[in-house]
Enzyme design. Structure first.
Site, PDB file in Angstrom:
ATOM      1  CG  HIS A  15      -1.940   1.017   1.301  1.00  0.00           C
ATOM      2  ND1 HIS A  15      -2.186   1.756   2.437  1.00  0.00           N
ATOM      3  CD2 HIS A  15      -2.821   1.443   0.377  1.00  0.00           C
ATOM      4  CE1 HIS A  15      -3.187   2.580   2.213  1.00  0.00           C
ATOM      5  NE2 HIS A  15      -3.596   2.424   0.975  1.00  0.00           N
ATOM      6  CG  ASP A  44      -3.321   7.057  -3.353  1.00  0.00           C
ATOM      7  OD1 ASP A  44      -4.380   6.441  -3.536  1.00  0.00           O
ATOM      8  OD2 ASP A  44      -2.609   6.910  -2.347  1.00  0.00           O
ATOM      9  CG  HIS A  57      -4.687   9.196   0.134  1.00  0.00           C
ATOM     10  ND1 HIS A  57      -5.491   9.931   0.997  1.00  0.00           N
ATOM     11  CD2 HIS A  57      -5.349   8.040  -0.112  1.00  0.00           C
ATOM     12  CE1 HIS A  57      -6.589   9.249   1.248  1.00  0.00           C
ATOM     13  NE2 HIS A  57      -6.533   8.095   0.596  1.00  0.00           N
TER      14      HIS A  57
END
Length: 248
Positions: A15, A44, A57
């Site tokens: 992640h 992101d 993000h």
């Protein structure tokens, strides 16, 4: 029953590069995730005011940089000067924001795979989906395995599909809202990516029965990971690159 779409991706996905061990969405994070053995990463991507796809993000700059205001309202010439590492720890102070192109070149050079979450600044959903998809298609042209494009925003996925329909897509969900399965199939998605607590045997069967893969975010506990493995899900996004072996 539709056949499952081809799925060349590993189960374990790091992640934002390396979870919380490094400043998220920076090249330092992806290098650290790779050092822990991870072959696939999630990031992101959004657009600067002058159309550069960069990694962040939040819509605003304050949490993960020393900047202020909306990231997408700034040109890349300003964003590129920000410190995106000092908020995390002194060891990463001075780490810059990364562009999607920076990360693509790192992944391609090292044989890593990527899940690009299209994270548009509010109001730019379709334009961001189109721009990210076009850039991804150019950067990964000729690559054996393309990036997986995901988003919570159906409009972003629709934009990506309109300009680069060959790139695989996944619909992100934080709730199983009315019409979620129809939305994913309508966008010709290859995957549905849910908050891990939403999956049960029936929901996994629905998604896989519709020819899509079942992925989960953000899984940081062993009991949760084991439950997802037993349910037969296809991918697990985790912060805990130090806990879970990506070889399992």
């Amino acid at each position: 029953m539709p056949a499952l779409k081809p799925w060349p991706y590993p189960r374990w996905i790091a992640h934002r590069g390396a979870g919380r061990l490094a400043p998220e969405n920076t090249l330092a994070a992806f290098r650290l995730g790779a050092a822990h053995g991870y072959r696939m990463f999630e990031c992101d991507a959004k657009l600067s005011a002058d159309g550069v796809a960069f990694l962040m993000h939040d819509a605003t700059l304050e949490r993960t940089t020393d900047g202020h205001g909306t990231g997408g309202a700034q040109p890349w010439s300003v964003l590129s000067q920000l410190d995106a590492g000092g908020w995390h720890s002194r060891a990463f102070a001075g780490e810059p924001l990364a562009t999607l192109e920076n990360l693509a070149r790192f992944c391609l050079a090292n044989g890593h795979l990527l899940n690009i979450e299209i994270k548009p600044t509010p109001g730019t959903e379709r334009a961001t989906g189109e721009a990210v998809a076009r850039l991804a298609a150019r950067l990964w042209q000729g690559a054996a395995i393309p990036p997986l494009l995901t988003s919570f925003q159906a409009e972003s996925l629709a934009g990506a599909r309109a300009v680069q329909p060959e790139l695989p897509r996944g619909l992100l969900l934080d709730t199983l809202r009315d019409g979620w399965l129809a939305a994913a199939t309508g966008l010709d998605c290859a995957a549905v990516v849910c908050n891990h607590a939403l999956w049960d045997a029936a929901t996994v069967a629905q998604v896989q029965g519709a020819g899509m893969r079942a992925l989960s975010y953000t899984v940081n506990d062993e009991w949760a990971a084991q439950r997802l493995v037993e349910l037969g899900t296809d991918g697990i996004i985790t912060d805990r690159v130090d806990l879970f072996s990506p070889a399992v």
